[in-house]
Design a protein around this motif. Structure first.
Motif, mmCIF file in Angstrom:
data_model
loop_
_atom_site.group_PDB
_atom_site.id
_atom_site.type_symbol
_atom_site.label_atom_id
_atom_site.label_comp_id
_atom_site.label_asym_id
_atom_site.label_seq_id
_atom_site.Cartn_x
_atom_site.Cartn_y
_atom_site.Cartn_z
ATOM 1 N N ALA A 25 0.250 5.517 18.287
ATOM 2 C CA ALA A 25 -0.073 5.939 16.921
ATOM 3 C C ALA A 25 -1.580 5.921 16.714
ATOM 4 C CB ALA A 25 0.604 5.021 15.913
ATOM 5 N N THR A 26 -2.099 7.016 16.212
ATOM 6 C CA THR A 26 -3.521 7.087 15.868
ATOM 7 C C THR A 26 -3.751 6.701 14.414
ATOM 8 O OG1 THR A 26 -3.336 9.439 15.277
ATOM 9 C CG2 THR A 26 -3.941 8.906 17.568
ATOM 10 N N HIS A 27 -2.684 6.823 13.601
ATOM 11 C CA HIS A 27 -2.753 6.521 12.178
ATOM 12 C C HIS A 27 -1.483 5.761 11.775
ATOM 13 C CE1 HIS A 27 -5.532 9.843 12.689
ATOM 14 N NE2 HIS A 27 -6.091 9.528 11.539
ATOM 15 N N VAL A 28 -1.655 4.667 11.041
ATOM 16 C CA VAL A 28 -0.522 3.863 10.578
ATOM 17 C C VAL A 28 -0.643 3.668 9.076
ATOM 18 C CG1 VAL A 28 0.650 1.636 10.685
ATOM 19 C CG2 VAL A 28 -0.286 2.654 12.786
ATOM 20 N N LEU A 29 0.395 4.069 8.363
ATOM 21 C CA LEU A 29 0.500 3.799 6.927
ATOM 22 C C LEU A 29 1.468 2.636 6.767
ATOM 23 C CD1 LEU A 29 0.128 4.265 3.925
ATOM 24 C CD2 LEU A 29 1.770 6.156 4.075
ATOM 25 N N SER A 30 0.952 1.515 6.280
ATOM 26 C CA SER A 30 1.704 0.273 6.188
ATOM 27 C C SER A 30 1.969 -0.035 4.718
ATOM 28 C CB SER A 30 0.868 -0.844 6.835
ATOM 29 O OG SER A 30 1.552 -2.069 6.844
ATOM 30 N N ILE A 31 3.248 0.001 4.314
ATOM 31 C CA ILE A 31 3.609 -0.257 2.918
ATOM 32 C C ILE A 31 4.385 -1.566 2.858
ATOM 33 C CG2 ILE A 31 4.776 0.614 0.868
ATOM 34 C CD1 ILE A 31 4.427 3.439 2.058
ATOM 35 N N TYR A 36 3.652 -10.112 1.006
ATOM 36 C CA TYR A 36 4.127 -10.190 2.390
ATOM 37 C C TYR A 36 2.935 -10.241 3.349
ATOM 38 C CZ TYR A 36 7.466 -9.496 6.176
ATOM 39 O OH TYR A 36 8.242 -9.665 7.284
ATOM 40 N N PRO A 37 2.996 -11.076 4.390
ATOM 41 C CA PRO A 37 1.875 -11.126 5.338
ATOM 42 C C PRO A 37 1.774 -9.843 6.170
ATOM 43 C CG PRO A 37 3.709 -12.465 6.132
ATOM 44 C CD PRO A 37 4.076 -12.028 4.741
ATOM 45 N N VAL A 38 0.593 -9.595 6.694
ATOM 46 C CA VAL A 38 0.407 -8.457 7.589
ATOM 47 C C VAL A 38 1.250 -8.689 8.844
ATOM 48 C CG1 VAL A 38 -1.249 -7.193 9.021
ATOM 49 C CG2 VAL A 38 -1.915 -7.991 6.737
ATOM 50 N N PRO A 39 2.080 -7.727 9.231
ATOM 51 C CA PRO A 39 2.938 -7.929 10.414
ATOM 52 C C PRO A 39 2.133 -8.224 11.680
ATOM 53 C CG PRO A 39 3.670 -6.039 9.144
ATOM 54 C CD PRO A 39 2.355 -6.454 8.568
ATOM 55 N N HIS A 48 -6.420 2.262 16.054
ATOM 56 C CA HIS A 48 -5.811 3.229 15.134
ATOM 57 C C HIS A 48 -6.406 3.056 13.736
ATOM 58 C CE1 HIS A 48 -3.343 -0.444 14.652
ATOM 59 N NE2 HIS A 48 -3.190 -0.054 13.405
ATOM 60 N N ALA A 49 -6.326 4.107 12.959
ATOM 61 C CA ALA A 49 -6.699 4.027 11.546
ATOM 62 C C ALA A 49 -5.479 3.515 10.789
ATOM 63 C CB ALA A 49 -7.113 5.402 11.033
ATOM 64 N N ARG A 50 -5.698 2.572 9.877
ATOM 65 C CA ARG A 50 -4.544 2.011 9.158
ATOM 66 C C ARG A 50 -4.855 1.908 7.675
ATOM 67 N NH1 ARG A 50 -1.598 -2.988 8.036
ATOM 68 N NH2 ARG A 50 -3.308 -4.318 8.704
ATOM 69 N N LEU A 51 -3.902 2.395 6.884
ATOM 70 C CA LEU A 51 -3.959 2.237 5.439
ATOM 71 C C LEU A 51 -2.838 1.306 5.029
ATOM 72 C CD1 LEU A 51 -4.960 3.012 2.564
ATOM 73 C CD2 LEU A 51 -3.259 4.863 2.619
ATOM 74 N N GLU A 52 -3.161 0.289 4.254
ATOM 75 C CA GLU A 52 -2.162 -0.644 3.741
ATOM 76 C C GLU A 52 -2.075 -0.496 2.222
ATOM 77 O OE1 GLU A 52 -2.404 -5.294 3.094
ATOM 78 O OE2 GLU A 52 -2.063 -4.822 5.230
ATOM 79 N N ARG A 53 -0.852 -0.314 1.726
ATOM 80 C CA ARG A 53 -0.604 -0.279 0.285
ATOM 81 C C ARG A 53 0.468 -1.319 -0.017
ATOM 82 N NH1 ARG A 53 -4.794 1.790 -2.050
ATOM 83 N NH2 ARG A 53 -3.583 1.981 -3.969
#
Length: 195
Positions: A25-31, A36-39, A48-53
């Motif tokens: 994965a080059t991009h991860v959208l984490s919802i 909740y803790p970061v997995p 990878h680029a990651r966006l967390e919402r």
């Protein structure tokens, strides 16, 4: 589906993240839920680029819970635009179960990337990679408005809800218990999504 996404896509839940580490994965959208803790599984991922919402999986206000907001939708769509600038992008979207928030977000990203593809095709594409998809209606309502889709994403989602209700009738009681009655009601009066 005649039109394929211009980048790789997959959806999963938290428990499946470890199994997707080799996906590239080059991009991860984490919802995630707000507290909740970061997995830990992300420690196995390459660069990878990651966006967390962070918001709860609800569609209407509920005491003590955080609704998805217009700012969340804007952030998801902005992140989606990054994918279109990369030749070999691979997007992974996850939420807790990989059913609702993640599939709705994937629908919005694809609808933005493929503006001339019908809402039904886009919803069908997400269903094709995540058979238990039940996209969060609030995210779709806000995203549909942002993208100028005229309610077509919501209408197609109702068709998917109908399909899921026919294939898994027990899901109605669960969704009603979770305060998702608008989704169930829309699904019950809509024709099923044609795949």
């Amino acid at each position: 589906m005649a039109s394929h996404p211009p980048f790789g896509i997959t959806v999963c839940g938290i428990e499946e993240l470890g199994g997707h580490a080799a996906l590239g994965a080059t991009h991860v959208l984490s919802i995630l839920d707000p507290d909740y803790p970061v997995p830990e599984a992300f420690g196995q991922y390459g660069e990878h680029a990651r966006l967390e919402r962070r918001f709860h999986d609800i569609i209407d206000p509920m005491p003590g819970m955080i609704l998805p907001s217009p700012a969340d939708v804007d952030a998801v769509l902005s992140f989606g635009r990054l994918l279109q600038a990369e030749a070999a992008a691979m997007l992974l979207v996850h939420c807790h179960a990989g059913v609702s928030r993640s599939t709705a977000s994937m629908v919005l990203i694809l609808a933005q990337a493929m503006p001339h593809v019908s809402a039904a095709e886009i919803i069908g594409t997400v269903y094709g990679i995540r058979e238990k998809a039940w996209p969060n209606l609030r995210l779709l309502e806000m995203g549909d408005a942002r993208l100028g889709r005229g309610g077509s994403l919501v209408e197609a989602a109702f068709g998917l809800y109908r399909l899921q209700l026919e294939r898994r009738p027990q899901i109605a009681d669960f969704m009603l218990g979770e305060g998702r009655g608008r989704e169930v009601a829309g699904g019950r009066v809509s024709p099923p999504l044609r795949l």
